[in-house]
Design a protein around this motif. Structure first.
Motif, PDB file in Angstrom:
ATOM      1  N   LEU A 202       1.057  -1.391  -0.267  1.00 22.39           N
ATOM      2  CA  LEU A 202      -0.059  -0.074  -0.070  1.00 22.39           C
ATOM      3  C   LEU A 202       0.803   1.469   0.044  1.00 22.39           C
ATOM      4  CD1 LEU A 202      -2.415  -0.463   2.588  1.00 22.39           C
ATOM      5  CD2 LEU A 202      -3.329  -0.597  -0.175  1.00 22.39           C
ATOM      6  N   LEU A 203       0.873   1.948  -1.135  1.00 26.68           N
ATOM      7  CA  LEU A 203       1.538   3.296  -1.087  1.00 26.68           C
ATOM      8  C   LEU A 203       0.796   4.305  -0.641  1.00 26.68           C
ATOM      9  CD1 LEU A 203       3.303   2.539  -4.822  1.00 26.68           C
ATOM     10  CD2 LEU A 203       4.038   1.737  -2.047  1.00 26.68           C
ATOM     11  N   TYR A 204       2.046   5.203  -0.074  1.00 29.94           N
ATOM     12  CA  TYR A 204       1.322   6.634   0.226  1.00 29.94           C
ATOM     13  C   TYR A 204       0.779   7.523  -0.796  1.00 29.94           C
ATOM     14  CZ  TYR A 204       1.625  11.612   1.830  1.00 29.94           C
ATOM     15  OH  TYR A 204       1.273  12.827   2.206  1.00 29.94           O
ATOM     16  N   ASP A 205       1.613   7.701  -2.520  1.00 33.02           N
ATOM     17  CA  ASP A 205       1.945   8.202  -3.601  1.00 33.02           C
ATOM     18  C   ASP A 205       2.291   7.206  -4.811  1.00 33.02           C
ATOM     19  OD1 ASP A 205       3.955   8.977  -3.341  1.00 33.02           O
ATOM     20  OD2 ASP A 205       3.531  10.614  -2.134  1.00 33.02           O
ATOM     21  N   GLU A 206       2.339   7.877  -5.574  1.00 29.47           N
ATOM     22  CA  GLU A 206       2.914   7.145  -6.850  1.00 29.47           C
ATOM     23  C   GLU A 206       3.709   7.947  -7.440  1.00 29.47           C
ATOM     24  OE1 GLU A 206       0.106   4.567  -9.829  1.00 29.47           O
ATOM     25  OE2 GLU A 206      -1.028   6.917  -9.587  1.00 29.47           O
ATOM     26  N   THR A 207       4.844   8.364  -6.234  1.00 29.78           N
ATOM     27  CA  THR A 207       6.208   9.305  -6.908  1.00 29.78           C
ATOM     28  C   THR A 207       7.410   8.502  -6.863  1.00 29.78           C
ATOM     29  OG1 THR A 207       6.521   9.626  -4.391  1.00 29.78           O
ATOM     30  CG2 THR A 207       5.107  11.178  -5.590  1.00 29.78           C
ATOM     31  N   ALA A 208       8.358   8.793  -7.652  1.00 28.69           N
ATOM     32  CA  ALA A 208       9.525   8.335  -7.701  1.00 28.69           C
ATOM     33  C   ALA A 208      10.497   8.229  -6.268  1.00 28.69           C
ATOM     34  CB  ALA A 208      11.207   9.009  -8.029  1.00 28.69           C
ATOM     35  N   GLU A 209       9.966   8.875  -5.422  1.00 24.48           N
ATOM     36  CA  GLU A 209      10.889   8.107  -3.649  1.00 24.48           C
ATOM     37  C   GLU A 209      10.285   7.207  -3.489  1.00 24.48           C
ATOM     38  OE1 GLU A 209      10.161  11.469  -4.459  1.00 24.48           O
ATOM     39  OE2 GLU A 209      11.421  11.938  -4.879  1.00 24.48           O
ATOM     40  N   SER A 210       8.390   6.802  -3.846  1.00 25.70           N
ATOM     41  CA  SER A 210       8.050   6.111  -3.253  1.00 25.70           C
ATOM     42  C   SER A 210       7.790   4.380  -4.334  1.00 25.70           C
ATOM     43  CB  SER A 210       6.579   6.165  -3.213  1.00 25.70           C
ATOM     44  OG  SER A 210       5.910   7.334  -2.020  1.00 25.70           O
ATOM     45  N   PHE A 211       8.349   4.661  -5.376  1.00 21.10           N
ATOM     46  CA  PHE A 211       8.642   3.322  -5.822  1.00 21.10           C
ATOM     47  C   PHE A 211       9.846   3.151  -5.347  1.00 21.10           C
ATOM     48  CE2 PHE A 211       5.205   4.463  -8.830  1.00 21.10           C
ATOM     49  CZ  PHE A 211       4.436   3.347  -8.140  1.00 21.10           C
ATOM     50  N   LYS A 212      10.781   3.969  -5.430  1.00 24.34           N
ATOM     51  CA  LYS A 212      12.214   4.086  -5.373  1.00 24.34           C
ATOM     52  C   LYS A 212      12.451   2.551  -3.606  1.00 24.34           C
ATOM     53  CE  LYS A 212      16.844   5.883  -4.103  1.00 24.34           C
ATOM     54  NZ  LYS A 212      17.205   4.461  -2.835  1.00 24.34           N
ATOM     55  N   TRP A 213      11.734   3.094  -2.443  1.00 24.26           N
ATOM     56  CA  TRP A 213      11.373   2.443  -1.222  1.00 24.26           C
ATOM     57  C   TRP A 213      10.655   1.245  -1.435  1.00 24.26           C
ATOM     58  CZ3 TRP A 213       7.271   0.700   0.840  1.00 24.26           C
ATOM     59  CH2 TRP A 213       7.843  -0.055   2.309  1.00 24.26           C
ATOM     60  N   LEU A 214       9.928   1.234  -2.563  1.00 20.40           N
ATOM     61  CA  LEU A 214       9.593  -0.176  -2.967  1.00 20.40           C
ATOM     62  C   LEU A 214      10.081  -1.334  -3.489  1.00 20.40           C
ATOM     63  CD1 LEU A 214       6.922  -1.632  -3.167  1.00 20.40           C
ATOM     64  CD2 LEU A 214       5.633  -0.723  -5.134  1.00 20.40           C
ATOM     65  N   PHE A 215      10.981  -0.966  -4.131  1.00 24.60           N
ATOM     66  CA  PHE A 215      11.903  -1.460  -5.737  1.00 24.60           C
ATOM     67  C   PHE A 215      12.782  -1.885  -4.187  1.00 24.60           C
ATOM     68  CE2 PHE A 215      10.050   0.498  -9.135  1.00 24.60           C
ATOM     69  CZ  PHE A 215       9.718  -0.450  -9.537  1.00 24.60           C
ATOM     70  N   GLU A 216      13.482  -1.038  -3.608  1.00 23.11           N
ATOM     71  CA  GLU A 216      14.621  -1.383  -2.338  1.00 23.11           C
ATOM     72  C   GLU A 216      13.728  -2.803  -1.940  1.00 23.11           C
ATOM     73  OE1 GLU A 216      15.601   2.708  -1.053  1.00 23.11           O
ATOM     74  OE2 GLU A 216      17.323   2.880  -2.891  1.00 23.11           O
ATOM     75  N   THR A 217      12.938  -2.496  -0.675  1.00 20.14           N
ATOM     76  CA  THR A 217      12.580  -3.063   0.181  1.00 20.14           C
ATOM     77  C   THR A 217      11.583  -4.366  -0.192  1.00 20.14           C
ATOM     78  OG1 THR A 217      11.242  -1.325   1.194  1.00 20.14           O
ATOM     79  CG2 THR A 217      10.308  -3.221   1.777  1.00 20.14           C
ATOM     80  N   PHE A 218      11.267  -4.080  -1.920  1.00 21.03           N
ATOM     81  CA  PHE A 218      11.370  -5.455  -2.243  1.00 21.03           C
ATOM     82  C   PHE A 218      12.605  -6.719  -2.509  1.00 21.03           C
ATOM     83  CE2 PHE A 218      10.833  -7.841  -5.874  1.00 21.03           C
ATOM     84  CZ  PHE A 218       9.493  -9.168  -5.764  1.00 21.03           C
ATOM     85  N   LEU A 219      13.013  -6.513  -2.903  1.00 18.76           N
ATOM     86  CA  LEU A 219      14.656  -6.659  -3.559  1.00 18.76           C
ATOM     87  C   LEU A 219      15.039  -7.177  -1.956  1.00 18.76           C
ATOM     88  CD1 LEU A 219      16.987  -5.192  -5.460  1.00 18.76           C
ATOM     89  CD2 LEU A 219      15.365  -7.030  -5.729  1.00 18.76           C
ATOM     90  N   GLU A 220      14.647  -6.289  -0.498  1.00 15.93           N
ATOM     91  CA  GLU A 220      15.100  -6.535   0.789  1.00 15.93           C
ATOM     92  C   GLU A 220      14.698  -7.841   1.379  1.00 15.93           C
ATOM     93  OE1 GLU A 220      14.952  -4.984   5.141  1.00 15.93           O
ATOM     94  OE2 GLU A 220      15.264  -3.691   3.420  1.00 15.93           O
TER      95      GLU A 220
END
Length: 233
Positions: A202-220
């Motif tokens: 669940l994302l706060y918004d669809e900004t580059a910062e949110s997707f950056k955190w999403l991909f980093e967390t997914f890889l972790e």
């Protein structure tokens, strides 16, 4: 031909003026205004479209109340915008656009995860972690210690990604009904060509910062195993 030659001559003269000004600026480090023409040589904006300029757009307090009432009643944004436009005699008299209406609602919903909802969510994650130690979850906090982005992946998702995670599809077109928060889903196909889920957020918004955190967390969550191909919407 005379017209083109004359145009080239005038262009050359203008370039010489610029060159002279630059040369004077180099020597004197100063500018002197010789003449000032107030009139513009082109139309700045038409009267029919001035309401679309950012400097002229503003959502009034009364319209904010109308937007809130329409949203709480479940009225679509387009319908409520058309209704308010008709009340003032057209969109040109409304003072804002549909994008301004959308941004206002988005700003109002930024804190949609209040403490109670966040508490229930964390309790669910805690329960899942006790039932399955492999359950992974992570969340991001803002400067006001409010939960913004949330990611989770259960044991089955982690297992499927280990075998079928070479090709991943990320779809963030889903939205929850109440808060309109983007729901991002990582998915793929197994050896039976059936859809499998590798994680959700669940994302706060669809900004580059949110997707950056999403991909980093997914890889972790998946032990830094990167897919070979990623399809996005």
């Amino acid at each position: 031909m005379w017209y083109k030659a004359n145009a080239r001559l005038e262009d050359a003269e203008e370039k010489m003026k610029v060159f002279k000004l630059r040369k004077l600026y180099r020597y004197f480090k100063n500018w002197m205004v010789h003449d000032f023409v107030v009139e513009h040589n082109h139309m700045l904006h038409t009267q029919e479209t001035t309401h679309m300029l950012s400097s002229q757009r503003k959502v009034s307090e009364i319209h904010c109340q109308q937007i809130d009432l329409a949203d709480d009643a479940g009225l679509q944004q387009r319908s409520s915008f058309d209704l308010m436009s008709k009340e003032v005699g057209g969109r040109t008299n409304l003072g804002f656009t549909r994008l301004d209406q959308k941004n206002y609602l988005k700003k109002r919903r930024q804190n949609s995860l209040v403490n109670g909802e966040a508490g229930y969510l964390l309790q669910y994650f805690q329960k899942m972690s006790l039932d399955s130690p492999s359950f992974y979850h992570a969340y991001q906090m803002d400067v006001e210690d409010q939960i913004t982005n949330v990611f989770w992946a259960d044991a089955r998702m982690l297992f499927d990604y280990g075998y079928f995670g070479d090709v991943v599809s990320l779809d963030s077109t889903y939205c929850t009904n109440s808060s309109y928060r983007p729901l991002a889903v990582f998915s793929g196909f197994n050896h039976h060509r059936k859809a499998v889920i590798f994680g959700a957020a669940l994302l706060y918004d669809e900004t580059a910062e949110s997707f950056k955190w999403l991909f980093e967390t997914f890889l972790e969550a998946h032990k830094q195993k990167t897919p070979q191909t990623v399809f996005t919407d």
